[in-house]
Write a protein that holds these residues in place. Structure first.
Motif, PDB file in Angstrom:
ATOM      1  N   ASP A 356       0.830  -1.203   0.000  1.00 34.48           N
ATOM      2  CA  ASP A 356       0.000   0.000   0.000  1.00 34.48           C
ATOM      3  C   ASP A 356       0.872   1.264   0.000  1.00 34.48           C
ATOM      4  N   GLU A 357       2.149   1.129  -0.291  1.00 31.55           N
ATOM      5  CA  GLU A 357       3.052   2.287  -0.220  1.00 31.55           C
ATOM      6  C   GLU A 357       2.602   3.382  -1.189  1.00 31.55           C
ATOM      7  N   HIS A 358       2.446   4.593  -0.654  1.00 28.73           N
ATOM      8  CA  HIS A 358       2.021   5.715  -1.487  1.00 28.73           C
ATOM      9  C   HIS A 358       2.452   7.024  -0.852  1.00 28.73           C
ATOM     10  N   LEU A 359       2.503   8.056  -1.671  1.00 28.99           N
ATOM     11  CA  LEU A 359       2.761   9.410  -1.186  1.00 28.99           C
ATOM     12  C   LEU A 359       1.611  10.316  -1.600  1.00 28.99           C
ATOM     13  N   LEU A 360       1.532  11.462  -0.931  1.00 27.31           N
ATOM     14  CA  LEU A 360       0.505  12.455  -1.245  1.00 27.31           C
ATOM     15  C   LEU A 360       1.101  13.482  -2.205  1.00 27.31           C
ATOM     16  N   ILE A 361       0.543  13.540  -3.388  1.00 26.86           N
ATOM     17  CA  ILE A 361       1.085  14.413  -4.434  1.00 26.86           C
ATOM     18  C   ILE A 361       1.026  15.880  -4.025  1.00 26.86           C
ATOM     19  N   SER A 362      -0.071  16.277  -3.381  1.00 27.11           N
ATOM     20  CA  SER A 362      -0.243  17.683  -3.015  1.00 27.11           C
ATOM     21  C   SER A 362       0.793  18.168  -2.015  1.00 27.11           C
ATOM     22  N   GLU A 363       1.468  17.230  -1.319  1.00 32.65           N
ATOM     23  CA  GLU A 363       2.468  17.620  -0.329  1.00 32.65           C
ATOM     24  C   GLU A 363       3.864  17.767  -0.921  1.00 32.65           C
ATOM     25  N   LEU A 364       4.051  17.370  -2.179  1.00 32.94           N
ATOM     26  CA  LEU A 364       5.396  17.374  -2.746  1.00 32.94           C
ATOM     27  C   LEU A 364       5.946  18.791  -2.897  1.00 32.94           C
ATOM     28  N   ALA A 365       5.172  19.691  -3.491  1.00 29.60           N
ATOM     29  CA  ALA A 365       5.676  21.047  -3.711  1.00 29.60           C
ATOM     30  C   ALA A 365       5.971  21.770  -2.399  1.00 29.60           C
ATOM     31  N   PRO A 366       5.073  21.728  -1.400  1.00 33.02           N
ATOM     32  CA  PRO A 366       5.405  22.379  -0.123  1.00 33.02           C
ATOM     33  C   PRO A 366       6.662  21.811   0.530  1.00 33.02           C
ATOM     34  N   ARG A 367       6.834  20.498   0.443  1.00 34.67           N
ATOM     35  CA  ARG A 367       8.017  19.901   1.056  1.00 34.67           C
ATOM     36  C   ARG A 367       9.280  20.265   0.275  1.00 34.67           C
ATOM     37  N   ALA A 368       9.175  20.373  -1.036  1.00 34.52           N
ATOM     38  CA  ALA A 368      10.320  20.815  -1.830  1.00 34.52           C
ATOM     39  C   ALA A 368      10.683  22.254  -1.492  1.00 34.52           C
ATOM     40  N   ARG A 369       9.675  23.090  -1.291  1.00 29.42           N
ATOM     41  CA  ARG A 369       9.946  24.479  -0.896  1.00 29.42           C
ATOM     42  C   ARG A 369      10.623  24.534   0.464  1.00 29.42           C
ATOM     43  N   LEU A 370      10.201  23.664   1.386  1.00 26.69           N
ATOM     44  CA  LEU A 370      10.849  23.610   2.699  1.00 26.69           C
ATOM     45  C   LEU A 370      12.309  23.205   2.551  1.00 26.69           C
ATOM     46  N   PHE A 371      12.559  22.189   1.728  1.00 27.90           N
ATOM     47  CA  PHE A 371      13.935  21.747   1.524  1.00 27.90           C
ATOM     48  C   PHE A 371      14.772  22.873   0.921  1.00 27.90           C
TER      49      PHE A 371
END
Length: 384
Positions: A356-371
């Motif tokens: 069931d491994e999955h990620l939330l697409i909507s969280e990718l851009a905010p997390r990239a901005r944090l990085f």
């Protein structure tokens, strides 16, 4: 730290998803060397295209290791980004069990969360920064290893040596319920071997001594020692034994993963495992200690690093909490050395190590901005 608004519109979840899909399409289980090599070749091409100076070497095991270095405006100790390109999913998982697909806000696939998604969003962040503003204040080096899911037995010394040359360590492993990780429990691996006496299982069963029977009793003893109130656990994950069903098995092996939340608990784990004895007369027991991840406790430098990340997240528009968790990573090694280490900076999702491994697409851009905010905001002052 510069305002996150300076690059608020630079990040595209869609672009990050496409990179993750390309990477996840190359299955790379730790135990299949040729598959891991294919993944390293793909990653090298992407890092080289992003402008990195690439150094490919081999771990003592012969598996590939890659350093991808990006110059900074300043010199001296910089930022180390730790990542692994191996997964727990065997070759064939894409075809049968966990196909690569998008369902609503979720991207499913082997390794999309742990941790190809995290590496891709970190690389995306650095590429956007370099495209818009040139070099980051500090040099940035990505270290990619091939055996993290095995406990990093062949690469621990390489990781620790590389980390000592840097001021900060950022680990884009999956977030935990959206939180970043400022500490991790210790992990210890053991291999047990029981050896018995053969006999014809149909003709003279009582003359033999079953290594499997002894191991079965040991499994119950070991796993029953788990105490989640104390935060210490024991799990037997792999068992191998026997050759023919009509022969009393003379050998059985088991691999045990032990987790401890404190130094006292880790000492308890080692004492408990060392004190095991064969429960069946005529069967011997051999106990071998394997790879270990040390206790990663939050240092003042790590907590200061977290506060910088929390401030950046607030500017982006979300709250960022932190904590200490089980589930080991290479951040255990660097955090235990006292180097400011912020872990769990990768993708947000669920189902790690499952179908069931999955990620939330909507969280990718905010997390990239944090990085990106960390890459551009860390200047070598404080934390160490």
């Amino acid at each position: 730290m510069p305002s996150s608004a300076a690059f608020a519109n630079s990040f595209s979840s869609r672009e990050i998803v496409e990179d993750i899909r390309r990477w996840a399409a190359v299955e790379s289980p730790s135990v299949t060397p040729e598959a891991v090599m294919r993944m390293f070749d793909l990653a090298e091409a992407d890092f080289r295209a992003a402008g990195a100076a690439i150094e490919r070497t081999e771990a003592p095991s012969g598996a590939p290791v890659m350093r991808a270095a990006f110059a900074g405006r300043g010199e001296g100790p910089g930022i180390l980004v730790l990542g692994h390109l191996d997964t727990v999913h065997p070759v064939g998982t894409l075809a049968d069990g966990l196909p690569l697909r998008v369902e609503g806000d979720r991207l499913y696939g082997p390794g999309v969360l742990d941790m190809k998604g995290g590496i891709c969003l970190a690389l995306h962040a650095l590429k956007r920064l370099r495209a818009e503003g040139g070099d980051t204040p500090l040099p940035v080096t990505f270290l990619m290893i091939p055996d993290e899911e095995l406990g990093s037995p062949a690469t621990r010394a390489l990781i620790e040596a590389e980390a000592r040359r840097h001021r900060y360590v950022l680990v884009p492993e999956p977030a935990r319920q959206g939180k970043v990780i400022t500490g991790r429990h210790a992990f210890a691996r053991y291999r047990l071997t029981t050896r018995g006496r053969p006999a014809h299982a149909g003709a003279d069963n009582r003359a033999g001594r079953s290594a499997i029977r002894a191991m079965a009793r040991l499994v119950e003893t070991i796993e029953s020692a788990t105490d989640m109130d104390r935060l210490v656990s024991f799990s037997v994950g792999v068992i191998r034994g026997g050759v023919f069903v009509n022969v009393v098995p003379i050998e059985c092996t088991a691999e045990v993963l032990c987790v401890a939340s404190s130094a006292d608990n880790l000492a308890f784990v080692h004492d408990f495992m060392a004190g095991l004895a064969s429960p069946v007369e005529g069967v011997t027991l051999e106990i071998e200690r394997g790879a270990e991840r040390p206790l990663f406790e939050p240092s003042p430098g790590t907590l200061q690093l977290y506060r910088r990340a929390a401030d950046a997240a607030a500017e982006i528009g979300f709250g960022l909490e932190h904590g200490t968790f089980g589930g080991g990573s290479d951040g255990n090694f660097t955090g235990a050395l006292g180097i400011p280490t912020l872990d769990g900076l990768g993708a947000v999702g669920a189902g790690v190590h499952t179908l069931d491994e999955h990620l939330l697409i909507s969280e990718l851009a905010p997390r990239a901005r944090l990085f990106a905010a960390l890459l551009t905001g860390l200047d070598g002052k404080g934390e160490r």
